[in-house]
Design an enzyme around this catalytic site. Structure first.
Site, mmCIF file in Angstrom:
data_model
loop_
_atom_site.group_PDB
_atom_site.id
_atom_site.type_symbol
_atom_site.label_atom_id
_atom_site.label_comp_id
_atom_site.label_asym_id
_atom_site.label_seq_id
_atom_site.Cartn_x
_atom_site.Cartn_y
_atom_site.Cartn_z
ATOM 1 N N SER A 137 2.593 14.278 -45.262
ATOM 2 C CA SER A 137 2.854 15.192 -46.378
ATOM 3 C C SER A 137 1.686 15.357 -47.337
ATOM 4 C CB SER A 137 4.081 14.706 -47.158
ATOM 5 O OG SER A 137 5.214 14.665 -46.321
ATOM 6 N N ALA A 138 0.640 14.567 -47.194
ATOM 7 C CA ALA A 138 -0.521 14.710 -48.071
ATOM 8 C C ALA A 138 -1.120 16.105 -47.986
ATOM 9 C CB ALA A 138 -1.578 13.660 -47.718
#
Length: 693
Positions: free
Chosen positions: A396-397
């Site tokens: 999700s970064a």
């Protein structure tokens, strides 16, 4: 009786003189003609030959440049060591070198290389032994050739044939002293005319050095001089990035021999073979001292003169802060070790922790670190290079890039909402967030890390704006490349341009199917390095300007005072690679979402950063990384990532952390703890520096 007068006899002398004069005249005429021919027709050729034989030049190596960190702490130095060299004059033959080698062997010892049976060989080959035998038994060796063979062979073929006819029995049983002579001559044979060749520079003892220096008059061509080894005062810290140089015995790299020789190198010159030593070879090498030798007709040196003064290599001032670098290494090792010890069975594949810290506005790399757990030896090792070379799914970064792709492509608008509940496409497994989040907008999607919101962006970019549960998607495969193009503007999936040899650009998945596009949107398909993630978050922090990360801050001129830096020769200015082609309001919107991740209730990193004196922003990430053996899943795992920057309103530091292949569930929030301590350490060191000022 009348007497007759005697006739006078004419002298023959004038006639003979005329003949003599004529002969002399002819001789002088021939001589003058010959001199004219020599002077006019062949003068330039003969003069060139005279010049070639009388004037020769050699280049003498100088110490390499040093390296300093951004605070001018010395991190790479030159450590002088004794060296024995050999410089052959013109016309030196193999027998001459052997005589010198035999004398030199009485003053030095060579290091005993050993074969697989543990027998000392001194690096001497079978051919070296045969060449030695030939020089000691030349007449015997020549007698083994027939007259017909000599007539039909050239010199090289004769020599090789004579060596072939030397039997194994004849070269067995050589003594240690004879092997050392061969080893010395082997090094001497590498020397080119009037070019110094190192015979020994490792483990030369003061006694050996003194003995050779005292007997140079009987060792023609040999010299006792000084060489340099590279010394790293900080030990292993940042060592892999500093790199190494070749040894004297290795010399220039064989695969780049032509490149080096055309640039004034000798074959035995030491060159950078890795890291910054290789990257900045042209800067660090220095200018060799050029010496002119005058030789007589026999090739003997009768005079020498320095025609170009040598100059030590220029110094590099790096962007790295070695105090921060040391602390980041400690943080990575501590948290990696804690995670493995806390759950050894669950984290049985966990081995690495990587981090990059940089200035988002200038691209200056402040710390690049990595720790690796060697399970076989139960040891923790520095592995900073993996931050540039090892690609991992970032999870999700990367959602900041996904949201910006959605804005710019027009498939979503700021503030748009979707209902976060599991997605089900016909014929595929269900996809969801870590929990049902209900109605979320774009900022909520970043703060709470909604997968489903990103799925909607991907589906719409693929052409399907009317998702219905269990239906097939309308999907255009071109959407995959479109989204990758947006990502590349941030440095994801492309090289960052860092000044370091051979960085990786990650791995691009090969199958552009709809389901994979959904995975791509949440960072679970393509892979990226820690440096790429650092450049990505820096681009967001820097209002959309992607800058080139770099290690070199300045190049300084060398000065005679070894403990001082010279004047600036060149500075490395900020290099903006591109401005992302997106509305500035969109970038500000994602920045606000990143702020909420770190600062607002429910933010996935708020519990680690919300109460700090500094204000940070960023994004957490978790990517599934299951373990397989022969295609069969044997364990669940995750990559844990974190990107961030601070202060939020005027970023001066950005970072990326990757902890690959941690166990599930995550009993130790490794990446978040690492990121928290990195920023704490950075601002703590900054405060200390300001207090000292």
């Amino acid at each position: 009786m009348v007497q007759k007068k005697k006739k006078k006899r004419k002298s023959q002398l004038p006639f003979r003189l005329n003949i003599l004069f004529f002969i002399v005249f002819l001789l002088f005429s021939v001589l003058i003609l010959q001199l004219g021919v020599v002077q006019i027709l062949n003068g330039e050729e003969f003069q060139a030959e005279i010049d070639e034989t009388e004037n020769e030049y050699t280049l003498k190596p100088v110490p390499r440049g040093k390296m300093y960190d951004r605070n001018h702490n010395l991190i790479l130095d030159n450590n002088p060591l004794y060296s024995i060299t050999y410089t052959p004059a013109k016309g030196i033959q193999a027998k001459d070198r052997l005589e010198v080698a035999e004398k030199l062997a009485t003053y030095i010892s060579m290091d005993p290389e050993k074969n697989d049976k543990g027998i000392a060989t001194y690096g001497v080959t079978t051919r070296n032994k045969k060449e030695y035998w030939y020089l000691k038994n030349t007449e015997e060796a020549r007698s083994r050739l027939t007259d017909k063979e000599i007539e039909e062979m050239d010199n090289g073929e004769e020599y090789d044939t004579m060596l072939d006819r030397i039997s194994e029995e004849e070269i067995n049983g050589y003594s240690k002293q004879q092997l050392e002579v061969m080893a010395i001559k082997k090094e001497m044979d590498k020397a080119m005319t009037l070019t110094p060749q190192v015979v020994k520079n490792e483990n030369v003892t003061p006694k050996e050095f003194a003995r050779v220096a005292e007997h140079l008059d009987v060792l023609p061509g040999v010299n006792a001089t000084t060489d340099w080894n590279r010394e790293k005062p900080y030990g292993e810290t940042f060592s892999t990035f500093i790199g190494d140089i070749t040894s004297q015995s290795q010399g220039i790299l064989a695969e780049k021999e032509e490149y080096y020789l055309t640039r004034g190198y000798s074959r035995n010159d030491r060159v950078g073979r890795s890291g910054l030593e290789q990257q900045y070879e042209d800067i660090l090498r220095g200018r060799k001292e050029k010496i002119q030798y005058t030789t007589n007709s026999n090739g003997k040196v009768i005079d020498s003169e320095v025609v170009v003064e040598g100059q030590r290599g220029k110094d590099l001032v790096l962007t790295i802060d070695m105090e921060l670098q040391k602390e980041v290494n400690k943080i990575l090792r501590k948290e990696l070790k804690t995670a493995i010890q806390k759950a050894p069975a669950r984290n049985r594949f966990m081995e690495d922790a990587l981090a990059v810290v940089m200035d988002p506005q200038t691209g200056e790399l402040l710390a690049v670190a990595g720790q690796h757990y060697n399970r076989k030896n139960n040891e923790y090792e520095n592995a900073g290079w993996k931050a540039l070379y090892a690609g991992h799914e970032a999870g999700s970064a990367v959602k900041g890039a996904t949201v910006l792709s959605g804005y710019q492509s027009g498939v979503i608008k700021p503030g748009q909402t979707f209902y976060d509940s599991p997605i089900k496409i016909a014929g595929t497994p269900e996809k969801s967030s870590y929990r049902n989040l209900g109605s979320v907008n774009d900022l909520d999607a970043l703060r709470l890390s909604s997968n489903v919101y990103m799925f909607y962006i991907a589906m719409r970019m693929g052409g399907d704006f009317n998702y219905q549960r269990n239906d097939k998607l309308n999907y255009d495969p071109a959407a995959f490349q479109e989204m990758r193009n947006y990502f590349s503007q941030f440095g994801l999936g492309v090289k960052t341009g860092v000044d370091f040899p051979n960085e990786s650009d990650g791995y691009e998945g090969p199958d552009p199917q709809a389901g994979n596009l959904l995975d791509f949107a949440i960072g679970q398909y393509d892979t990226y390095t820690a440096l790429q993630l650092a450049q990505y978050v820096s681009t967001i922090a820097n209002d959309g300007y992607r800058v080139r990360p770099h290690f070199m801050k300045e190049i300084r001129m060398p000065v005679p005072h070894e403990d001082k830096l010279g004047p600036v020769y060149r500075s490395n200015n900020t290099d903006v690679l591109n401005k992302i082609v997106m509305d500035d309001n969109y970038i500000e919107r994602v920045q606000k979402g990143f702020y909420q991740v770190y600062q607002q209730s429910g933010g996935t990193a708020a519990s680690y950063f919300a109460d700090k004196e500094y204000t940070a922003a960023g994004k957490t990430g978790t990517a599934e990384k299951d373990q397989y053996d022969d295609g069969e899943k044997i364990a669940e795992g995750e990559n844990h990532t974190l990107v961030g920057y601070a202060p939020y309103d005027n970023p001066e530091v950005a970072f990326a952390v990757i902890v690959p292949e941690a166990g599930v569930p995550n009993v130790h929030p490794t990446s978040k703890l690492i990121g928290e301590q990195i920023l704490d350490t950075y601002f703590g060191l900054k405060d200390d520096a300001e207090e000292k000022e």
